[in-house]
Design a protein around this motif. Sequence first.
Motif, PDB file in Angstrom:
ATOM      1  N   ALA A  37       0.830  -1.205   0.000  1.00  0.00           N
ATOM      2  CA  ALA A  37       0.000   0.000   0.000  1.00  0.00           C
ATOM      3  C   ALA A  37       0.865   1.255   0.000  1.00  0.00           C
ATOM      4  O   ALA A  37       0.541   2.242  -0.668  1.00  0.00           O
ATOM      5  CB  ALA A  37      -0.928  -0.011   1.208  1.00  0.00           C
ATOM      6  N   SER A  38       1.982   1.228   0.729  1.00  0.00           N
ATOM      7  CA  SER A  38       2.861   2.398   0.797  1.00  0.00           C
ATOM      8  C   SER A  38       3.512   2.700  -0.541  1.00  0.00           C
ATOM      9  O   SER A  38       3.940   3.837  -0.784  1.00  0.00           O
ATOM     10  CB  SER A  38       3.941   2.194   1.859  1.00  0.00           C
ATOM     11  OG  SER A  38       4.924   1.252   1.434  1.00  0.00           O
ATOM     12  N   LEU A  39       3.590   1.701  -1.412  1.00  0.00           N
ATOM     13  CA  LEU A  39       4.200   1.874  -2.726  1.00  0.00           C
ATOM     14  C   LEU A  39       3.152   2.060  -3.822  1.00  0.00           C
ATOM     15  O   LEU A  39       3.459   1.952  -5.012  1.00  0.00           O
ATOM     16  CB  LEU A  39       5.109   0.677  -3.038  1.00  0.00           C
ATOM     17  CG  LEU A  39       6.361   0.587  -2.158  1.00  0.00           C
ATOM     18  CD1 LEU A  39       7.120  -0.717  -2.426  1.00  0.00           C
ATOM     19  CD2 LEU A  39       7.271   1.780  -2.388  1.00  0.00           C
ATOM     20  N   GLY A  40       1.922   2.328  -3.420  1.00  0.00           N
ATOM     21  CA  GLY A  40       0.894   2.721  -4.382  1.00  0.00           C
ATOM     22  C   GLY A  40       0.018   1.612  -4.916  1.00  0.00           C
ATOM     23  O   GLY A  40      -0.814   1.856  -5.804  1.00  0.00           O
ATOM     24  N   ALA A  41       0.154   0.397  -4.390  1.00  0.00           N
ATOM     25  CA  ALA A  41      -0.674  -0.707  -4.880  1.00  0.00           C
ATOM     26  C   ALA A  41      -2.030  -0.720  -4.184  1.00  0.00           C
ATOM     27  O   ALA A  41      -2.170  -0.285  -3.036  1.00  0.00           O
ATOM     28  CB  ALA A  41       0.041  -2.034  -4.650  1.00  0.00           C
ATOM     29  N   ARG A  42      -3.022  -1.232  -4.891  1.00  0.00           N
ATOM     30  CA  ARG A  42      -4.308  -1.547  -4.263  1.00  0.00           C
ATOM     31  C   ARG A  42      -4.193  -2.959  -3.695  1.00  0.00           C
ATOM     32  O   ARG A  42      -3.939  -3.917  -4.435  1.00  0.00           O
ATOM     33  CB  ARG A  42      -5.442  -1.502  -5.284  1.00  0.00           C
ATOM     34  CG  ARG A  42      -5.782  -0.120  -5.759  1.00  0.00           C
ATOM     35  CD  ARG A  42      -7.085  -0.103  -6.545  1.00  0.00           C
ATOM     36  NE  ARG A  42      -6.957  -0.751  -7.845  1.00  0.00           N
ATOM     37  CZ  ARG A  42      -7.694  -1.783  -8.250  1.00  0.00           C
ATOM     38  NH1 ARG A  42      -8.599  -2.326  -7.455  1.00  0.00           N
ATOM     39  NH2 ARG A  42      -7.528  -2.287  -9.460  1.00  0.00           N
ATOM     40  N   VAL A  43      -4.361  -3.088  -2.390  1.00  0.00           N
ATOM     41  CA  VAL A  43      -4.176  -4.371  -1.720  1.00  0.00           C
ATOM     42  C   VAL A  43      -5.533  -4.990  -1.425  1.00  0.00           C
ATOM     43  O   VAL A  43      -6.401  -4.358  -0.808  1.00  0.00           O
ATOM     44  CB  VAL A  43      -3.359  -4.215  -0.427  1.00  0.00           C
ATOM     45  CG1 VAL A  43      -3.132  -5.576   0.223  1.00  0.00           C
ATOM     46  CG2 VAL A  43      -2.022  -3.537  -0.723  1.00  0.00           C
ATOM     47  N   ILE A  44      -5.707  -6.228  -1.864  1.00  0.00           N
ATOM     48  CA  ILE A  44      -6.980  -6.934  -1.708  1.00  0.00           C
ATOM     49  C   ILE A  44      -6.684  -8.287  -1.081  1.00  0.00           C
ATOM     50  O   ILE A  44      -5.750  -8.989  -1.509  1.00  0.00           O
ATOM     51  CB  ILE A  44      -7.662  -7.120  -3.074  1.00  0.00           C
ATOM     52  CG1 ILE A  44      -7.926  -5.756  -3.730  1.00  0.00           C
ATOM     53  CG2 ILE A  44      -8.966  -7.915  -2.934  1.00  0.00           C
ATOM     54  CD1 ILE A  44      -8.271  -5.842  -5.194  1.00  0.00           C
TER      55      ILE A  44
END
Length: 260
Positions: free
Chosen positions: A49-56
């Motif tokens: 998340a800190s690197l810009g990904a959407r985490v699911i």
Amino acid sequence: MAPLPISVFIIVKNEADRLGATLAAVRDLADDIVVVDSGSTDGTQALAASLGARVIHNDWPGYGRQKRFAEGQCRHDWVLNLDADEVVPADLAERIRAVFAEGEPAHAAWRIAIAEIFPGETRPHPWAYVLTPVRLYRRDLSTYSTSPVHDRVVLGPGVTAGLIKGRIHHFSVRSLGDQLDKLNRYSDQQADDLDARGVTIPAWRLYVELPGNFLKAYFGRRHFVRGAYGFLTAMNYAISRHLRVAKHYERRVTSPRRPG
């Protein structure tokens, strides 16, 4: 340069030590990065998340099914699949951009070579064995197989695959022990898959699986170019292939037999 209108998707579990490099390499390439986590306990989700990904989150259903779930979370029809231990080098990123430089690509699917980088190496060996699976494709025309152990893209009717020059850097081996643990777990899933499909491997394979697969890895997959370390990784591969057959055989001879 502006990011491409593609989605990158990655399935993960406990990959905090490797995922950062994977995400950093594609954060300027794509404007949508999806990380599907199946229960990490090492901070993988927060890192992503800190690197810009959407985490699911999605509970683990098997390799093919998890990748199919992940591609379904993407915003774009064009998707690039990576594993958490794979890095897109700058030259490959430029070649991916070139595919889209003149509008819609010539093919609806693209194969990309994947080359392992072993501990102590900074780039793939020039003679390293490579696989060339489809990794960049239109998800509305092709999709991942639902196999629990085989994660491959099934091309849709009439879809042809081109080849993008360059190689994904695959940092698959943390250590020999970690590799063997991973391969041992995978052999359990392979034995499960054989049972589910009703496949019976003859007992004589027990005697040839280990030496045959050592030769396959050491010479066929060119582990020999890595010297002693290549010998050891080839042995790990052979042991894992032997365990797949051994566990399959053990289940057959120890499972309760039906009367009559």
